[in-house]
Design a protein around this motif. Structure first.
Motif, PDB file in Angstrom:
ATOM      1  N   HIS A 111      17.798 -15.791   3.690  1.00 57.54           N
ATOM      2  CA  HIS A 111      17.122 -14.487   3.793  1.00 57.54           C
ATOM      3  C   HIS A 111      15.608 -14.605   4.049  1.00 57.54           C
ATOM      4  O   HIS A 111      15.047 -13.872   4.858  1.00 57.54           O
ATOM      5  CB  HIS A 111      17.386 -13.691   2.506  1.00 57.54           C
ATOM      6  CG  HIS A 111      16.835 -12.316   2.515  1.00 57.54           C
ATOM      7  ND1 HIS A 111      17.415 -11.279   3.221  1.00 57.54           N
ATOM      8  CD2 HIS A 111      15.750 -11.781   1.923  1.00 57.54           C
ATOM      9  CE1 HIS A 111      16.711 -10.183   3.050  1.00 57.54           C
ATOM     10  NE2 HIS A 111      15.686 -10.448   2.272  1.00 57.54           N
ATOM     11  N   HIS A 115      13.163 -13.235   7.068  1.00 57.61           N
ATOM     12  CA  HIS A 115      11.907 -12.459   7.000  1.00 57.61           C
ATOM     13  C   HIS A 115      10.838 -13.114   7.878  1.00 57.61           C
ATOM     14  O   HIS A 115      10.102 -12.425   8.608  1.00 57.61           O
ATOM     15  CB  HIS A 115      11.406 -12.372   5.565  1.00 57.61           C
ATOM     16  CG  HIS A 115      11.959 -11.203   4.807  1.00 57.61           C
ATOM     17  ND1 HIS A 115      11.769  -9.900   5.211  1.00 57.61           N
ATOM     18  CD2 HIS A 115      12.715 -11.134   3.687  1.00 57.61           C
ATOM     19  CE1 HIS A 115      12.366  -9.076   4.351  1.00 57.61           C
ATOM     20  NE2 HIS A 115      12.957  -9.796   3.425  1.00 57.61           N
ATOM     21  N   SER A 136       8.073 -10.328  -1.142  1.00 55.67           N
ATOM     22  CA  SER A 136       9.088  -9.273  -1.073  1.00 55.67           C
ATOM     23  C   SER A 136       9.439  -8.854  -2.488  1.00 55.67           C
ATOM     24  O   SER A 136       8.753  -9.215  -3.445  1.00 55.67           O
ATOM     25  CB  SER A 136      10.316  -9.791  -0.328  1.00 55.67           C
ATOM     26  OG  SER A 136      11.003 -10.710  -1.141  1.00 55.67           O
ATOM     27  N   GLY A 137      10.543  -8.093  -2.623  1.00 50.15           N
ATOM     28  CA  GLY A 137      10.937  -7.621  -3.939  1.00 50.15           C
ATOM     29  C   GLY A 137      11.415  -8.751  -4.832  1.00 50.15           C
ATOM     30  O   GLY A 137      11.304  -8.687  -6.055  1.00 50.15           O
ATOM     31  N   GLY A 138      11.927  -9.806  -4.230  1.00 48.68           N
ATOM     32  CA  GLY A 138      12.483 -10.901  -5.026  1.00 48.68           C
ATOM     33  C   GLY A 138      11.740 -12.215  -4.871  1.00 48.68           C
ATOM     34  O   GLY A 138      12.043 -13.182  -5.586  1.00 48.68           O
ATOM     35  N   GLY A 163       6.511  -7.860  -5.004  1.00 43.93           N
ATOM     36  CA  GLY A 163       7.142  -6.542  -4.813  1.00 43.93           C
ATOM     37  C   GLY A 163       7.647  -5.975  -6.128  1.00 43.93           C
ATOM     38  O   GLY A 163       7.539  -4.778  -6.400  1.00 43.93           O
ATOM     39  N   ASP A 167       6.597  -2.578  -7.918  1.00 46.31           N
ATOM     40  CA  ASP A 167       7.613  -1.604  -8.329  1.00 46.31           C
ATOM     41  C   ASP A 167       7.522  -1.278  -9.814  1.00 46.31           C
ATOM     42  O   ASP A 167       7.664  -0.122 -10.217  1.00 46.31           O
ATOM     43  CB  ASP A 167       9.020  -2.119  -7.989  1.00 46.31           C
ATOM     44  CG  ASP A 167       9.242  -2.219  -6.483  1.00 46.31           C
ATOM     45  OD1 ASP A 167       8.446  -1.640  -5.719  1.00 46.31           O
ATOM     46  OD2 ASP A 167      10.208  -2.883  -6.067  1.00 46.31           O
ATOM     47  N   GLY A 180       6.592   0.393  -4.512  1.00 40.89           N
ATOM     48  CA  GLY A 180       5.519  -0.245  -3.740  1.00 40.89           C
ATOM     49  C   GLY A 180       4.865   0.698  -2.752  1.00 40.89           C
ATOM     50  O   GLY A 180       3.636   0.806  -2.687  1.00 40.89           O
ATOM     51  N   ASP A 184       1.021   2.227  -2.518  1.00 43.33           N
ATOM     52  CA  ASP A 184       0.267   2.126  -1.262  1.00 43.33           C
ATOM     53  C   ASP A 184      -0.338   3.507  -0.901  1.00 43.33           C
ATOM     54  O   ASP A 184      -1.544   3.623  -0.649  1.00 43.33           O
ATOM     55  CB  ASP A 184       1.230   1.646  -0.159  1.00 43.33           C
ATOM     56  CG  ASP A 184       0.517   1.042   1.033  1.00 43.33           C
ATOM     57  OD1 ASP A 184      -0.707   1.230   1.135  1.00 43.33           O
ATOM     58  OD2 ASP A 184       1.181   0.397   1.861  1.00 43.33           O
ATOM     59  N   GLY A 270       9.046  -7.673   2.556  1.00 44.72           N
ATOM     60  CA  GLY A 270       8.864  -6.228   2.351  1.00 44.72           C
ATOM     61  C   GLY A 270       7.436  -5.841   2.013  1.00 44.72           C
ATOM     62  O   GLY A 270       6.923  -4.805   2.477  1.00 44.72           O
ATOM     63  N   ASN A 274       2.462  -3.470   3.013  1.00 40.94           N
ATOM     64  CA  ASN A 274       1.385  -2.894   2.196  1.00 40.94           C
ATOM     65  C   ASN A 274       0.038  -2.924   2.920  1.00 40.94           C
ATOM     66  O   ASN A 274      -0.418  -3.983   3.364  1.00 40.94           O
ATOM     67  CB  ASN A 274       1.297  -3.651   0.864  1.00 40.94           C
ATOM     68  CG  ASN A 274       0.263  -3.032  -0.043  1.00 40.94           C
ATOM     69  OD1 ASN A 274      -0.878  -3.473  -0.082  1.00 40.94           O
ATOM     70  ND2 ASN A 274       0.649  -1.983  -0.750  1.00 40.94           N
ATOM     71  N   GLY A 301      10.744  -4.686   6.087  1.00 40.02           N
ATOM     72  CA  GLY A 301      11.834  -4.618   5.108  1.00 40.02           C
ATOM     73  C   GLY A 301      13.078  -5.321   5.624  1.00 40.02           C
ATOM     74  O   GLY A 301      13.105  -5.866   6.744  1.00 40.02           O
ATOM     75  N   ASP A 302      14.130  -5.318   4.804  1.00 39.56           N
ATOM     76  CA  ASP A 302      15.360  -6.013   5.185  1.00 39.56           C
ATOM     77  C   ASP A 302      15.995  -5.367   6.420  1.00 39.56           C
ATOM     78  O   ASP A 302      16.093  -4.148   6.503  1.00 39.56           O
ATOM     79  CB  ASP A 302      16.356  -5.981   4.019  1.00 39.56           C
ATOM     80  CG  ASP A 302      15.862  -6.819   2.848  1.00 39.56           C
ATOM     81  OD1 ASP A 302      14.917  -7.594   3.039  1.00 39.56           O
ATOM     82  OD2 ASP A 302      16.434  -6.683   1.752  1.00 39.56           O
TER      83      ASP A 302
HETATM   84  O1  KG4 Z   1      11.917  -7.687   1.723  1.00 36.54           O
HETATM   85  P1  KG4 Z   1      12.386  -6.499   0.987  1.00 36.54           P
HETATM   86  O2  KG4 Z   1      12.821  -5.302   1.769  1.00 36.54           O
HETATM   87  O3  KG4 Z   1      13.549  -6.883   0.011  1.00 36.54           O
HETATM   88  C1  KG4 Z   1      13.610  -8.124  -0.612  1.00 36.54           C
HETATM   89  O4  KG4 Z   1      13.961  -9.114   0.073  1.00 36.54           O
HETATM   90  O5  KG4 Z   1      13.233  -8.159  -1.815  1.00 36.54           O
HETATM   91  O6  KG4 Z   1      11.196  -6.090   0.004  1.00 36.54           O
HETATM   92  C2  KG4 Z   1      11.264  -4.964  -0.801  1.00 36.54           C
HETATM   93  C3  KG4 Z   1       9.995  -4.893  -1.622  1.00 36.54           C
HETATM   94  C4  KG4 Z   1      10.067  -3.833  -2.721  1.00 36.54           C
HETATM   95  O7  KG4 Z   1       9.553  -4.389  -3.912  1.00 36.54           O
HETATM   96  C5  KG4 Z   1       9.157  -2.754  -2.184  1.00 36.54           C
HETATM   97  O8  KG4 Z   1       8.538  -1.958  -3.163  1.00 36.54           O
HETATM   98  C6  KG4 Z   1       8.127  -3.566  -1.429  1.00 36.54           C
HETATM   99  O9  KG4 Z   1       8.885  -4.550  -0.769  1.00 36.54           O
HETATM  100  N1  KG4 Z   1       7.370  -2.736  -0.481  1.00 36.54           N
HETATM  101  C7  KG4 Z   1       6.068  -2.472  -0.621  1.00 36.54           C
HETATM  102  C8  KG4 Z   1       5.711  -1.608   0.451  1.00 36.54           C
HETATM  103  N2  KG4 Z   1       6.829  -1.386   1.202  1.00 36.54           N
HETATM  104  C9  KG4 Z   1       7.837  -2.089   0.614  1.00 36.54           C
HETATM  105  N3  KG4 Z   1       5.181  -2.886  -1.545  1.00 36.54           N
HETATM  106  C10 KG4 Z   1       3.928  -2.458  -1.420  1.00 36.54           C
HETATM  107  N4  KG4 Z   1       3.508  -1.612  -0.435  1.00 36.54           N
HETATM  108  C11 KG4 Z   1       4.358  -1.177   0.519  1.00 36.54           C
HETATM  109  N5  KG4 Z   1       3.925  -0.371   1.502  1.00 36.54           N
END
Ligand code: KG4
Ligand code: ZN
Length: 336
Positions: A111, A115, A136-138, A163, A167, A180, A184, A270, A274, A301-302
């Motif tokens: 994954h 990205h 990212s989120g993880g 992320g 969150d 997130g 922003d 993800g 920001n 994002g994903d």
């Molecule tokens: O890559 P992703 O879609 O999923 C994972 O692989 O984890 O990332 C999702 C993360 C979430 O924590 C989300 O809140 C964050 O990306 N995110 C942001 C923004 N858009 C998405 N964090 C801060 N500012 C943003 N504009």
């Protein structure tokens, strides 16, 4: 070469058809955010069920929109690690079924590598080696991208991902999941100096991150304010959180680039959506005369396109799988 890319590692069921990795013929994303919002985060069991319900429709739509058929595909790429195991299994099993039924090659995609590959779609001129900040989120990683398929992690988070920190701070401030993007938006009208926040360091590893102390500080400040009957100004706290996370991510990336001799920096994941991370990294790269590549917001994002793209490079490097391919919840990108 036409590749069908399938992604189901978290809360987005996505599929895409791409040509030679970087030309997207279609990209369909079915997000489950509305459903998980009720619980303040992703509920793994619900995620798996929704993927099972959605995957056939999403893949069919991706094929239809591309103007191609399953028969036209040269290979099927799928995210097999890391992520929620029940969610990953849906995509992996679906892709295995397609590969078995059609006799087409099956390509496993990590994954995080996906990205990173979103940048090849947006910037076809981009070539490794370079240093990549993936947030990212993880995951929060600083990665040496040695080739399209070879990676070395030089820094990573010791606890929460960036992320996740965005969150959880957003949740403390009353914003819905995923917060997130709300941090922003709120930051735009906030003063980042109102609430100074700690910048945690990781002893003995200058490129590693730690975000849990920052998250706890925000939660405690919000809690203490409510106990005193005072209010936290959400916009100001959001601006502080965004500035602090951005500075932590960017300062360590720039330090690693200088020490390791990289002049080409790439952003992915993800959190690369920001605005604070983007502007802080842009300014730092400009100051240091580093070349910077960032994905457009549509690819942060994903999505399935990044999986199809990385699938293309994996295939060219001879990385394929048979039907014994399994999903793996945790797998470092440099131990592939
Ligand atoms: O890559 P992703 O879609 O999923 C994972 O692989 O984890 O990332 C999702 C993360 C979430 O924590 C989300 O809140 C964050 O990306 N995110 C942001 C923004 N858009 C998405 N964090 C801060 N500012 C943003 N504009
Ligand atoms: Zn992701």
């Amino acid at each position: 070469m036409l590749i069908l890319g399938i992604e189901s590692s978290c809360d987005e069921t996505a599929a895409s058809v791409s040509e030679n990795g970087t030309t997207i013929l279609s990209s369909v994303i079915s997000t489950q955010i509305e459903e998980h919002k009720k619980y303040g985060g992703v509920v793994p069991e619900i995620a798996s069920r929704r993927h099972s319900e959605n995957i056939l429709g999403v893949v069919k739509e991706a094929l239809e929109k591309s103007g191609k058929t399953l028969d036209d595909m040269d290979a099927i790429a799928v995210t097999y690690a890391p992520g929620l195991i029940g969610a990953l299994l849906v995509g992996v099993n679906f892709a295995k079924g397609l590969a078995m039924a059609t006799g087409k090659p099956l390509i496993p995609v990590h994954h995080i590598a996906g990205h990173i590959a979103s940048n090849y779609i947006a910037h076809p001129e981009l070539e490794p080696p370079y240093l990549c900040l993936v947030a990212s989120g993880g995951h929060s990683h600083i990665i040496e991208v040695l080739s399209h398929t070879e990676f070395r992690v030089v820094g990573k988070t010791r606890d929460d991902a960036a992320g996740e920190c965005f969150d959880k701070c957003a949740r403390a401030l009353g914003f819905p999941y995923p917060g997130g993007v709300h941090i922003d938006r709120a930051s735009a009208s906030g003063n980042p100096e109102t609430y100074p926040l700690p910048v945690p360091r990781v002893a003995g590893s200058e490129y590693d991150f730690s975000f849990s102390g920052l998250k706890t500080a925000v939660i405690n400040m919000v809690h203490n304010a409510s106990q005193k009957g005072t209010d936290i100004i959400a916009e100001d706290m959001a601006a502080s959180v965004q500035k602090t996370i951005s500075e932590i991510l960017v300062s360590r990336t720039i330090a690693a680039a200088k020490d390791l001799g990289y002049r080409k920096i790439v952003l992915a994941g993800g959190v690369s959506a920001n605005s604070g991370v983007r502007s802080t990294l842009s300014a730092a790269c400009e100051k240091n005369k580093f070349e910077l590549f960032m994905p457009p917001l549509s690819l942060c994002g994903d999505n399935g396109a990044m999986i199809a793209c990385q699938g293309y490079f994996n295939y060219k490097a001879g990385i394929t799988a048979d039907v014994s391919l399994n999903a793996v919840a945790t797998m470092p990108i440099d131990k592939l």
